[in-house]
Scaffold this motif. Structure first.
Motif, short mmCIF file in Angstrom:
data_model
loop_
_atom_site.label_atom_id
_atom_site.label_comp_id
_atom_site.label_asym_id
_atom_site.label_seq_id
_atom_site.Cartn_x
_atom_site.Cartn_y
_atom_site.Cartn_z
N SER A 192 -70.72 -17.60 -29.95
CA SER A 192 -70.36 -17.36 -31.34
C SER A 192 -70.13 -18.71 -31.99
CB SER A 192 -69.10 -16.49 -31.45
OG SER A 192 -67.94 -17.25 -31.11
N GLU A 193 -69.82 -18.71 -33.27
CA GLU A 193 -69.56 -19.97 -33.96
C GLU A 193 -68.29 -20.64 -33.46
OE1 GLU A 193 -68.19 -19.51 -38.11
OE2 GLU A 193 -68.41 -17.36 -37.74
N TYR A 194 -67.46 -19.89 -32.72
CA TYR A 194 -66.19 -20.44 -32.24
C TYR A 194 -66.27 -20.97 -30.81
CZ TYR A 194 -64.90 -17.70 -36.27
OH TYR A 194 -64.86 -17.16 -37.53
N GLY A 195 -67.31 -20.62 -30.08
CA GLY A 195 -67.44 -21.05 -28.70
C GLY A 195 -68.22 -20.02 -27.90
N TRP A 196 -68.07 -20.06 -26.59
CA TRP A 196 -68.78 -19.14 -25.72
C TRP A 196 -67.82 -18.42 -24.78
CZ3 TRP A 196 -67.73 -20.40 -20.76
CH2 TRP A 196 -67.43 -21.74 -20.47
N VAL A 197 -68.27 -17.28 -24.28
CA VAL A 197 -67.48 -16.45 -23.36
C VAL A 197 -68.43 -15.94 -22.29
CG1 VAL A 197 -66.16 -14.31 -23.10
CG2 VAL A 197 -65.83 -15.72 -25.13
N LEU A 198 -67.96 -15.89 -21.04
CA LEU A 198 -68.73 -15.27 -19.98
C LEU A 198 -67.81 -14.54 -19.02
CD1 LEU A 198 -68.35 -17.11 -17.18
CD2 LEU A 198 -69.97 -18.59 -18.33
N GLY A 210 -63.58 -14.74 -15.62
CA GLY A 210 -63.96 -14.92 -17.00
C GLY A 210 -63.88 -16.39 -17.34
N ALA A 211 -64.54 -16.80 -18.37
CA ALA A 211 -64.45 -18.19 -18.80
C ALA A 211 -64.78 -18.26 -20.29
CB ALA A 211 -65.39 -19.09 -18.01
N TYR A 212 -64.21 -19.27 -20.95
CA TYR A 212 -64.53 -19.53 -22.34
C TYR A 212 -64.41 -21.02 -22.61
CZ TYR A 212 -59.39 -19.47 -23.08
OH TYR A 212 -58.04 -19.69 -23.01
N GLY A 213 -65.06 -21.48 -23.65
CA GLY A 213 -64.98 -22.89 -23.94
C GLY A 213 -65.63 -23.25 -25.25
N ARG A 214 -65.50 -24.52 -25.56
CA ARG A 214 -66.06 -25.07 -26.80
C ARG A 214 -66.28 -26.56 -26.59
NH1 ARG A 214 -63.89 -23.95 -32.93
NH2 ARG A 214 -65.08 -25.57 -33.99
N GLY A 215 -67.44 -27.03 -27.01
CA GLY A 215 -67.76 -28.44 -26.85
C GLY A 215 -68.27 -28.81 -25.48
N MET A 216 -68.14 -27.91 -24.50
CA MET A 216 -68.68 -28.08 -23.15
C MET A 216 -69.64 -26.92 -22.91
SD MET A 216 -65.19 -29.05 -21.05
CE MET A 216 -66.01 -29.00 -19.46
N SER A 217 -70.86 -27.23 -22.58
CA SER A 217 -71.87 -26.19 -22.37
C SER A 217 -71.59 -25.40 -21.10
CB SER A 217 -73.26 -26.81 -22.29
OG SER A 217 -74.23 -25.84 -21.94
N ALA A 218 -71.76 -24.09 -21.18
CA ALA A 218 -71.61 -23.25 -19.99
C ALA A 218 -72.79 -23.39 -19.05
CB ALA A 218 -71.45 -21.79 -20.40
N TYR A 219 -73.94 -23.80 -19.59
CA TYR A 219 -75.15 -23.95 -18.76
C TYR A 219 -74.95 -25.10 -17.78
CZ TYR A 219 -77.47 -20.77 -21.98
OH TYR A 219 -77.81 -19.67 -22.72
N GLY A 220 -75.18 -24.84 -16.52
CA GLY A 220 -75.02 -25.87 -15.51
C GLY A 220 -73.63 -25.93 -14.90
N MET A 221 -72.70 -25.10 -15.39
CA MET A 221 -71.37 -25.06 -14.80
C MET A 221 -71.41 -24.34 -13.46
SD MET A 221 -68.59 -24.26 -17.80
CE MET A 221 -68.13 -25.56 -18.94
N GLY A 222 -70.41 -24.61 -12.63
CA GLY A 222 -70.24 -23.89 -11.37
C GLY A 222 -68.77 -23.61 -11.16
#
Length: 234
Positions: A192-198, A210-222
């Motif tokens: 969303s415009e506020y960040g991501w959730v997974l 669960g995880a959420y964040g902003r300014g750090m891409s979720a792609y490539g996280m572990g």
């Protein structure tokens, strides 16, 4: 979906444990450390794996009415400002704040409440998605919104996060595969415009993540089980 401890979700500072605030830690010292609630959990905590080398910090644990730890969150990156339902008290999230929060939810079956008067729903991936979605809202709100409208916005968006968590197989959710303890795992993911959730589950189903964040891409996280939760106090 688990409906206990909805208030506060995953967005309070360490030391403000829901349901157990003010209780003394084991040993009787009377001084409660932020890590104590995490140490009382009967399930493993999860965080970003060793590929992340930045700052790690504790947030809060959520407890049932009988004091059993049900979920909690670990933070990574720049600790953002918290409004925790009071957007009139702090500034909005700045673009310079880059963070990711990992929410661990104990896997629980349907069971009776502590007082024996009702039944608690089983926890699920939806539980993790709800806590992550509500947690993201704790750190993000429109900076040009009139103060009187902010709480209305927060209530509206929180209800939307709850609704989205109950429909993980529908848009705007998609599938994102990320490693958990080194094993590729499918998560439900949305932006969303506020960040991501997974949200997803660890191997074996002992916990939901669960995880959420902003300014750090979720792609490539572990993600991996935390070996020493005390390492998150810094």
């Amino acid at each position: 979906m688990e409906t206990t401890s909805r208030a506060g979700a995953a967005g309070a500072p360490a030391g403000e444990d829901t349901g157990a605030e003010g209780s003394a830690p084991p040993g009787g010292s009377g001084v409660r450390r932020p890590v104590d609630g995490y140490l009382q959990a009967a399930f493993p905590w999860y965080g970003l794996d060793d590929a992340f080398t930045g700052r790690r910090w504790l947030m809060q644990v959520g407890t049932a009415a009988d004091g059993t730890v049900e979920h909690g969150s670990t933070g990574h990156g720049t600790e953002p400002n918290l409004h925790s339902g009071r957007p009139d008290r702090v500034a909005p999230l700045s673009a310079a704040q880059r963070f990711s929060v990992v929410v661990t939810v104990a896997s629980r079956p349907v069971r009776r409440s502590a007082d024996g008067t009702g039944v608690l729903e089983a926890t699920s991936v939806s539980s993790a998605a709800w806590l992550a979605g509500a947690g993201l809202l704790s750190y993000t709100w429109p900076d040009r919104m009139e103060r009187a409208l902010r709480q209305h916005w927060l209530d509206q968006q929180t209800a939307l996060a709850w609704e989205l968590a109950d429909h993980l197989d529908e848009a705007p959710w998609s599938t994102l595969s990320l490693p958990v303890d080194g094993v590729s795992t499918d998560f439900r993911y949305r932006e969303s415009e506020y960040g991501w959730v997974l949200a997803g589950s660890a191997q074996g189903g002992a916990v939901h993540i669960g995880a959420y964040g902003r300014g750090m891409s979720a792609y490539g996280m572990g993600f991996s089980a935390v070996e020493d939760i005390a390492a998150y106090t810094g």
